[in-house]
Design a protein around this motif. Structure first.
Motif, mmCIF file in Angstrom:
data_model
loop_
_atom_site.group_PDB
_atom_site.id
_atom_site.type_symbol
_atom_site.label_atom_id
_atom_site.label_comp_id
_atom_site.label_asym_id
_atom_site.label_seq_id
_atom_site.Cartn_x
_atom_site.Cartn_y
_atom_site.Cartn_z
ATOM 1 N N LEU A 184 -11.263 -8.425 -32.154
ATOM 2 C CA LEU A 184 -10.331 -9.216 -32.955
ATOM 3 C C LEU A 184 -10.100 -10.573 -32.303
ATOM 4 O O LEU A 184 -10.123 -11.607 -32.978
ATOM 5 N N GLY A 185 -9.888 -10.566 -30.993
ATOM 6 C CA GLY A 185 -9.625 -11.819 -30.296
ATOM 7 C C GLY A 185 -10.749 -12.817 -30.427
ATOM 8 O O GLY A 185 -10.522 -14.029 -30.511
ATOM 9 N N TRP A 186 -11.981 -12.341 -30.478
ATOM 10 C CA TRP A 186 -13.146 -13.229 -30.583
ATOM 11 C C TRP A 186 -13.452 -13.569 -32.032
ATOM 12 O O TRP A 186 -13.523 -14.739 -32.405
ATOM 13 N N ALA A 187 -13.610 -12.547 -32.872
ATOM 14 C CA ALA A 187 -14.149 -12.756 -34.220
ATOM 15 C C ALA A 187 -13.156 -13.407 -35.177
ATOM 16 O O ALA A 187 -13.571 -13.970 -36.200
ATOM 17 N N SER A 188 -11.862 -13.351 -34.894
ATOM 18 C CA SER A 188 -10.894 -13.970 -35.799
ATOM 19 C C SER A 188 -10.692 -15.451 -35.495
ATOM 20 O O SER A 188 -9.779 -16.080 -36.023
ATOM 21 N N GLY A 189 -11.532 -15.995 -34.631
ATOM 22 C CA GLY A 189 -11.462 -17.426 -34.353
ATOM 23 C C GLY A 189 -11.137 -17.761 -32.917
ATOM 24 O O GLY A 189 -10.940 -18.934 -32.589
ATOM 25 N N GLY A 190 -11.087 -16.748 -32.050
ATOM 26 C CA GLY A 190 -10.725 -17.005 -30.665
ATOM 27 C C GLY A 190 -9.224 -17.098 -30.505
ATOM 28 O O GLY A 190 -8.661 -18.168 -30.296
ATOM 29 N N PRO A 231 -2.439 -20.065 -42.073
ATOM 30 C CA PRO A 231 -3.320 -19.446 -43.080
ATOM 31 C C PRO A 231 -3.791 -18.074 -42.632
ATOM 32 O O PRO A 231 -3.920 -17.807 -41.433
ATOM 33 N N LYS A 232 -4.043 -17.196 -43.592
ATOM 34 C CA LYS A 232 -4.532 -15.861 -43.258
ATOM 35 C C LYS A 232 -5.942 -15.949 -42.679
ATOM 36 O O LYS A 232 -6.746 -16.781 -43.087
ATOM 37 N N LEU A 233 -6.209 -15.075 -41.739
ATOM 38 C CA LEU A 233 -7.526 -15.001 -41.119
ATOM 39 C C LEU A 233 -8.210 -13.718 -41.573
ATOM 40 O O LEU A 233 -7.543 -12.768 -41.992
ATOM 41 N N VAL A 234 -9.518 -13.685 -41.475
ATOM 42 C CA VAL A 234 -10.260 -12.538 -41.976
ATOM 43 C C VAL A 234 -11.127 -11.941 -40.875
ATOM 44 O O VAL A 234 -11.668 -12.656 -40.035
ATOM 45 N N LEU A 235 -11.201 -10.617 -40.878
ATOM 46 C CA LEU A 235 -12.130 -9.881 -40.023
ATOM 47 C C LEU A 235 -13.107 -9.153 -40.924
ATOM 48 O O LEU A 235 -12.714 -8.602 -41.957
ATOM 49 N N LEU A 321 -11.004 -20.997 -38.652
ATOM 50 C CA LEU A 321 -10.606 -19.737 -38.019
ATOM 51 C C LEU A 321 -9.876 -19.955 -36.703
ATOM 52 O O LEU A 321 -8.908 -19.253 -36.401
ATOM 53 N N SER A 322 -10.341 -20.911 -35.897
ATOM 54 C CA SER A 322 -9.697 -21.134 -34.598
ATOM 55 C C SER A 322 -8.319 -21.756 -34.751
ATOM 56 O O SER A 322 -7.477 -21.650 -33.860
#
Length: 349
Positions: A184-190, A231-235, A321-322
């Motif tokens: 989650l920490g990486w793929a959601s934008g760091g 804004p909402k983030l996506v995984l 995302l970041s």
């Protein structure tokens, strides 16, 4: 978030009890949690310094000579045993508030002064740091102590590194949690470690996961976004599966999303702290065989952007995302990519 007692004291003013409560609630609710924590830490530090240097509590407004002394005490190395500032520094070191007698980073001094000025604004008072002599001294001190910016993580955790680190996560509940934290920490934008630790189960939307494999993440606020305007983030893909599996196996129905694990491999009710996220990254980096100090949690953030640059993703897409507010700040990660690895060098084939 509960109101820090010391911040409530700062906010005291000649108001009725009801107005004071309303003002305090408004201030706390309108200030990002990370800023509140920084204010709390800085107030503890400044109060301890004033006690050690002058044997007195803080005054409101503070005297200009005290503000000047604060800048001078934090603008040079204190190697001379006869230096009067050294006694105060050793007192702070004994309390665990200061690490060494070396000159603190200019950014640390700037942040503490910014907090001190904010405390004066809370009481509708003029800050001594606005005086011409104090402003000039601060500028000279910043220039004299200037040092190259050190990266927050020695190395970015790029996809190759992340895969090696993820391989250390077994099928225990602790391994399942750590895999979900890292992915989650990486793929959601760091994500920053404070953002990961602050997530609640209610911030994770799984309603469409079974149909489209997407998980939506709702961050209430970040360092660069306002409360309620993030804004909402996506995984998706493996990261979404890892998070959904953690929620299922740990039976997280509400409350904190990520939690400490007992020696019996059971989740606790309380939230994992930002330091807990740091410990997870350090442990997994070591288990993966990387040297000590190879990367910190910020490596997830720098690694995401570095990988985006390596893969040729437009910087605007990565920033979506970041949640970087500054294009120049995000561009630094793209600039760090070796020119030979730049996808644009392969345009001709």
């Amino acid at each position: 978030m509960s109101t820090p007692a010391s911040l409530c004291t700062i906010l005291q003013h000649a108001l009725s009890a009801g107005d004071q409560d309303a003002l305090t609630d408004l201030y706390i609710g309108g200030t990002p949690p990370n800023t509140l924590r920084a204010y709390e830490r800085d107030l503890i530090y400044i109060t301890a310094w004033a006690d050690a240097a002058f044997k007195k509590p803080l005054q409101w407004p503070e005297r200009e000579d005290v503000a000047l002394r604060f800048i001078l005490d934090h603008s040079r190395d204190l190697r001379d045993a006869s230096d009067p500032a050294r006694d105060a520094a050793e007192h702070l070191i004994a309390k665990g508030l200061r690490k060494t007698l070396a000159c603190p980073a200019p950014s640390s001094l700037d942040r503490r002064i910014a907090s001190w000025r904010a405390f004066h604004r809370m009481k509708n008072l003029t800050s001594p740091f606005d005086a011409p002599l104090i402003r000039q001294t601060r500028a000279k001190a910043r220039r004299a102590a200037a040092r190259p910016n050190a990266p927050k993580s020695a190395n970015p955790i790029t996809r190759v590194v992340l895969e090696v680190v993820l391989a250390t996560c077994d099928h225990s509940l602790r391994g399942i949690r750590d895999r979900a934290v890292l992915m989650l920490g990486w793929a959601s934008g760091g994500r920053r470690r404070s953002e990961i630790a602050g997530l609640m189960r209610a911030d994770v939307d799984l309603k469409n996961y079974d149909n489209d494999g997407l998980i939506w993440i709702n961050l209430v606020a970040t360092k660069t976004t306002e409360m309620g305007k993030t804004p909402k983030l996506v995984l998706k893909g493996r990261a979404a599966k890892a998070l959904a599996f953690w929620i299922e196996m740990a039976e997280i129905a509400d409350g904190p999303l990520f939690r400490p694990i007992t020696q019996n491999d059971d989740p606790l009710e309380r939230a994992l702290s930002p330091d807990g996220i740091y410990q997870i990254v350090q442990k997994r980096i070591a288990l993966a065989g990387f040297p000590k100090g190879f990367a910190t949690p910020h490596g997830l953030r720098s690694g995401f952007l570095t990988q985006a640059a390596l893969d040729g993703a437009p910087i605007q897409a990565a920033m979506r995302l970041s949640l970087h507010r500054s294009l120049a700040q995000a561009q630094k990660y793209y600039d760090d990519v070796d020119i030979s690895e730049n996808p644009a060098t392969d345009l001709l084939g």
